[in-house]
Motif scaffolding. Structure first.
Motif, PDB file in Angstrom:
ATOM      1  N   ASN A   1       0.669  -1.344   0.089  1.00 20.20           N
ATOM      2  CA  ASN A   1      -0.024   0.179  -0.044  1.00 20.20           C
ATOM      3  C   ASN A   1       0.920   1.502   0.057  1.00 20.20           C
ATOM      4  OD1 ASN A   1      -2.833   1.263   0.283  1.00 20.20           O
ATOM      5  ND2 ASN A   1      -1.806   1.892   2.198  1.00 20.20           N
ATOM      6  N   ASP A   2       1.883   1.254   0.908  1.00 18.24           N
ATOM      7  CA  ASP A   2       2.766   2.475   0.959  1.00 18.24           C
ATOM      8  C   ASP A   2       3.458   2.603  -0.309  1.00 18.24           C
ATOM      9  OD1 ASP A   2       2.053   2.692   3.478  1.00 18.24           O
ATOM     10  OD2 ASP A   2       3.901   1.827   4.472  1.00 18.24           O
ATOM     11  N   ILE A   3       3.999   1.295  -1.144  1.00 21.87           N
ATOM     12  CA  ILE A   3       4.823   1.452  -2.172  1.00 21.87           C
ATOM     13  C   ILE A   3       3.940   2.036  -3.373  1.00 21.87           C
ATOM     14  CG2 ILE A   3       5.993   0.222  -4.045  1.00 21.87           C
ATOM     15  CD1 ILE A   3       6.934  -1.566  -1.791  1.00 21.87           C
ATOM     16  N   TYR A   4       2.706   1.604  -3.614  1.00 20.18           N
ATOM     17  CA  TYR A   4       2.006   2.137  -4.500  1.00 20.18           C
ATOM     18  C   TYR A   4       1.548   3.680  -4.398  1.00 20.18           C
ATOM     19  CZ  TYR A   4       1.354  -1.927  -7.469  1.00 20.18           C
ATOM     20  OH  TYR A   4       1.509  -2.940  -8.419  1.00 20.18           O
TER      21      TYR A   4
ATOM     22  N   GLN B   1      11.337  -3.913  -4.328  1.00 17.20           N
ATOM     23  CA  GLN B   1      10.520  -4.447  -3.320  1.00 17.20           C
ATOM     24  C   GLN B   1       9.459  -5.012  -3.489  1.00 17.20           C
ATOM     25  OE1 GLN B   1      10.749  -1.086  -0.688  1.00 17.20           O
ATOM     26  NE2 GLN B   1      12.666  -1.041  -0.345  1.00 17.20           N
ATOM     27  N   ALA B   2       8.466  -4.415  -4.507  1.00 16.45           N
ATOM     28  CA  ALA B   2       7.321  -4.853  -5.012  1.00 16.45           C
ATOM     29  C   ALA B   2       7.048  -6.151  -5.668  1.00 16.45           C
ATOM     30  CB  ALA B   2       6.450  -3.723  -5.443  1.00 16.45           C
ATOM     31  N   HIS B   3       8.316  -6.304  -6.399  1.00 14.59           N
ATOM     32  CA  HIS B   3       8.053  -7.455  -7.452  1.00 14.59           C
ATOM     33  C   HIS B   3       7.933  -8.643  -6.970  1.00 14.59           C
ATOM     34  CE1 HIS B   3       9.751  -9.157 -11.228  1.00 14.59           C
ATOM     35  NE2 HIS B   3       9.961 -10.001 -10.732  1.00 14.59           N
ATOM     36  N   ARG B   4       8.400  -9.130  -5.723  1.00 10.71           N
ATOM     37  CA  ARG B   4       8.021 -10.495  -5.439  1.00 10.71           C
ATOM     38  C   ARG B   4       6.438 -10.749  -5.292  1.00 10.71           C
ATOM     39  NH1 ARG B   4      11.579 -10.406  -0.481  1.00 10.71           N
ATOM     40  NH2 ARG B   4      11.295  -8.277  -0.429  1.00 10.71           N
ATOM     41  N   ALA B   5       5.900  -9.883  -4.759  1.00 11.03           N
ATOM     42  CA  ALA B   5       4.348  -9.801  -4.482  1.00 11.03           C
ATOM     43  C   ALA B   5       3.698  -9.809  -5.708  1.00 11.03           C
ATOM     44  CB  ALA B   5       3.748  -8.811  -3.310  1.00 11.03           C
ATOM     45  N   ARG B   6       4.051  -8.928  -6.585  1.00  5.38           N
ATOM     46  CA  ARG B   6       3.429  -8.961  -7.893  1.00  5.38           C
ATOM     47  C   ARG B   6       3.392 -10.218  -8.543  1.00  5.38           C
ATOM     48  NH1 ARG B   6       5.418  -5.847 -11.647  1.00  5.38           N
ATOM     49  NH2 ARG B   6       3.276  -5.486 -12.671  1.00  5.38           N
TER      50      ARG B   6
END
Length: 226
Positions: free
Chosen positions: A83-86, A162-167
């Protein structure tokens, strides 16, 4: 001789960094994995010194945590992190896209974005979601490079990583990304027209929709961290 040795050392550090980062982003080293420096060095078939330097770089990028006397731990990414990253990307990327549109970039400048968008469309035809995700990532990174603010690019690139793994974990839990691909095509069209406010709106809407979709999946899975 000394200069050559320094170059070789830097090359070994770069190799260790690239290989470890690839292991993390591909989820081959899962969040929560922990190992000592000698264990990681053995895994890579390298000496400890370049591995240590690589881990320090990865810690600065928010991908690992160095634990005294225990080595390194792969950091998870939580729904709150996403949420913070987006939220940050939704502020940075539309601004960069609008600034680029104001320069009225020609076809040659926009060619890498056209190629990435076409690759996304082609990947959907196969379908090949891994190829689609690679082209999507390339579009976003290339746009920031074309904008030309190196500090902004560095900040956003760290967030992308940082977000790549969740994506990637959620990629196959979503509908096929036809809508996302169409939004990239619309963004590219606004850039061609030099429509700064239009591209700002399109990019903001694109990021906000993607964030809602991803966070909904994370909540549905009931797994708070990756």
């Amino acid at each position: 001789m000394q200069a050559r040795g320094m170059e070789q050392g830097a090359s070994r550090v770069g190799d260790a960094y690239t290989r470890l980062k690839a292991e993390i982003l591909s989820n081959r080293l899962l969040p929560g994995f922990q190992a000592t420096e000698p264990e990681i060095a053995e895994r890579l078939g390298m000496s400890r010194t370049p591995v240590r330097e690589a881990l320090i770089r990865l810690q600065a990028e928010g991908l690992v945590e160095l634990v005294p006397r225990r080595g390194a731990r792969i950091l998870p990414v939580s729904a709150a992190d996403m949420n913070d990253i987006y939220e940050i990307l939704t502020a940075l990327e539309p601004h960069a896209a609008a600034e680029l549109a104001l320069r009225r970039p020609d076809a040659q400048v926009l060619a890498p974005l056209e190629e990435a968008t076409s690759d996304m469309e082609a990947a959907l035809e196969k379908p090949d979601l891994d190829a689609w995700a690679a082209a999507d990532d390339r579009f976003h990174r290339t746009l920031l490079e074309l904008h030309g603010n190196d500090r902004l690019t560095a900040i956003a690139s760290t967030l992308f990583d940082q977000a790549h793994r969740a994506r990637m974990v959620t990629l196959r839990m979503r509908d096929m990304p036809h809508r996302s691909t169409a939004e990239h095509r619309e963004i590219l069209g606004a850039l061609r027209r030099g429509d700064a406010e239009g591209v700002r709106r399109l990019f903001r809407d694109h990021r906000e929709r993607a964030a809602r979709e991803l966070l909904h999946i994370l909540e549905r899975m009931g797994l708070p961290q990756f």
